[in-house]
Write a protein that holds these residues in place. Structure first.
Motif, PDB file in Angstrom:
ATOM      1  N   ASP A 121     -12.348   0.401 -28.694  1.00  0.00           N
ATOM      2  CA  ASP A 121     -11.814  -0.999 -29.378  1.00  0.00           C
ATOM      3  C   ASP A 121     -12.199  -1.129 -30.844  1.00  0.00           C
ATOM      4  O   ASP A 121     -13.246  -1.898 -31.082  1.00  0.00           O
ATOM      5  N   LEU A 122     -11.700  -0.234 -31.815  1.00  0.00           N
ATOM      6  CA  LEU A 122     -12.215  -0.356 -33.213  1.00  0.00           C
ATOM      7  C   LEU A 122     -11.929  -1.699 -33.614  1.00  0.00           C
ATOM      8  O   LEU A 122     -12.875  -2.024 -34.718  1.00  0.00           O
ATOM      9  N   PHE A 123     -10.896  -2.402 -33.368  1.00  0.00           N
ATOM     10  CA  PHE A 123     -10.568  -3.668 -33.784  1.00  0.00           C
ATOM     11  C   PHE A 123     -11.715  -4.655 -33.943  1.00  0.00           C
ATOM     12  O   PHE A 123     -12.142  -4.891 -34.962  1.00  0.00           O
ATOM     13  N   SER A 124     -12.166  -4.550 -32.743  1.00  0.00           N
ATOM     14  CA  SER A 124     -13.523  -5.491 -32.500  1.00  0.00           C
ATOM     15  C   SER A 124     -14.726  -5.023 -32.926  1.00  0.00           C
ATOM     16  O   SER A 124     -15.498  -6.006 -33.408  1.00  0.00           O
ATOM     17  N   VAL A 125     -14.909  -3.760 -33.008  1.00  0.00           N
ATOM     18  CA  VAL A 125     -15.984  -3.174 -33.495  1.00  0.00           C
ATOM     19  C   VAL A 125     -16.220  -3.471 -35.015  1.00  0.00           C
ATOM     20  O   VAL A 125     -17.142  -3.708 -35.636  1.00  0.00           O
TER      21      VAL A 125
END
Length: 170
Positions: A121-125
């Protein structure tokens, strides 16, 4: 849609053991810069889900492992404001480019869960990174859309962790 068309030649023909799938940024874009302006995303969420699901099913049938990676958030730059700074986007809101993309991130996570496929989950990271003192999410991009070496380092580190969990014998 373009990746789906290239899937046989560019992926399946290579007989991969592992495929990392990261789509959503282009799919979720509403091309308000066109004449006449687009009114919806390039690829509707339902089609996005179907495309991901079909790719995963095909890869699993061939015994390939799959890792899904969420699309990245987008940050406003002057160029992006000039192209996309119209409704439904809100260029006055730092997050005004991502409101639709959040639906694609949720859809990808749901597809991953349904298919028992790991999701990075790069979006959240990226959002968590930007909340740390002395850091800005903007520091992870070359142009508001594409990651720089710092953004790539984060993704690589997270993918390495997931790949090690797959016990591929490497």
């Amino acid at each position: 849609e373009h990746a789906k068309k290239r899937f046989e030649k560019d992926v399946l023909a290579k007989s991969p053991d592992l495929v990392i799938i990261q789509f959503g940024n282009n799919d979720s874009a509403v091309d308000v810069w066109k004449d006449p302006p687009a009114t919806g995303p390039r690829v509707p969420v339902a089609d996005y889900v179907n495309n991901l699901s079909e790719m995963i099913a095909t890869l699993k049938a061939r015994k390939a492992k799959v890792i899904l990676v969420t699309p990245l958030p987008t940050r406003w730059t002057e160029k992006l404001r000039s192209m996309y700074g119209k409704p439904p986007y809100d260029p006055a809101d730092p997050d005004g480019f991502n409101f639709m993309k959040k639906d694609y991130v949720a859809a990808l996570k749901s597809v991953g869960k349904k298919n028992a496929v790991p999701v990075v989950d790069l979006f959240s990271v990226y959002y968590r990174y930007g909340k740390e003192k002395g850091q800005s999410m903007d520091d992870l991009f070359t142009d508001g859309m594409h990651p720089n070496s710092g953004g790539h380092r984060i993704e690589a580190d997270l993918l390495i962790k997931e790949i090690k969990k797959l016990n591929l014998g490497i």
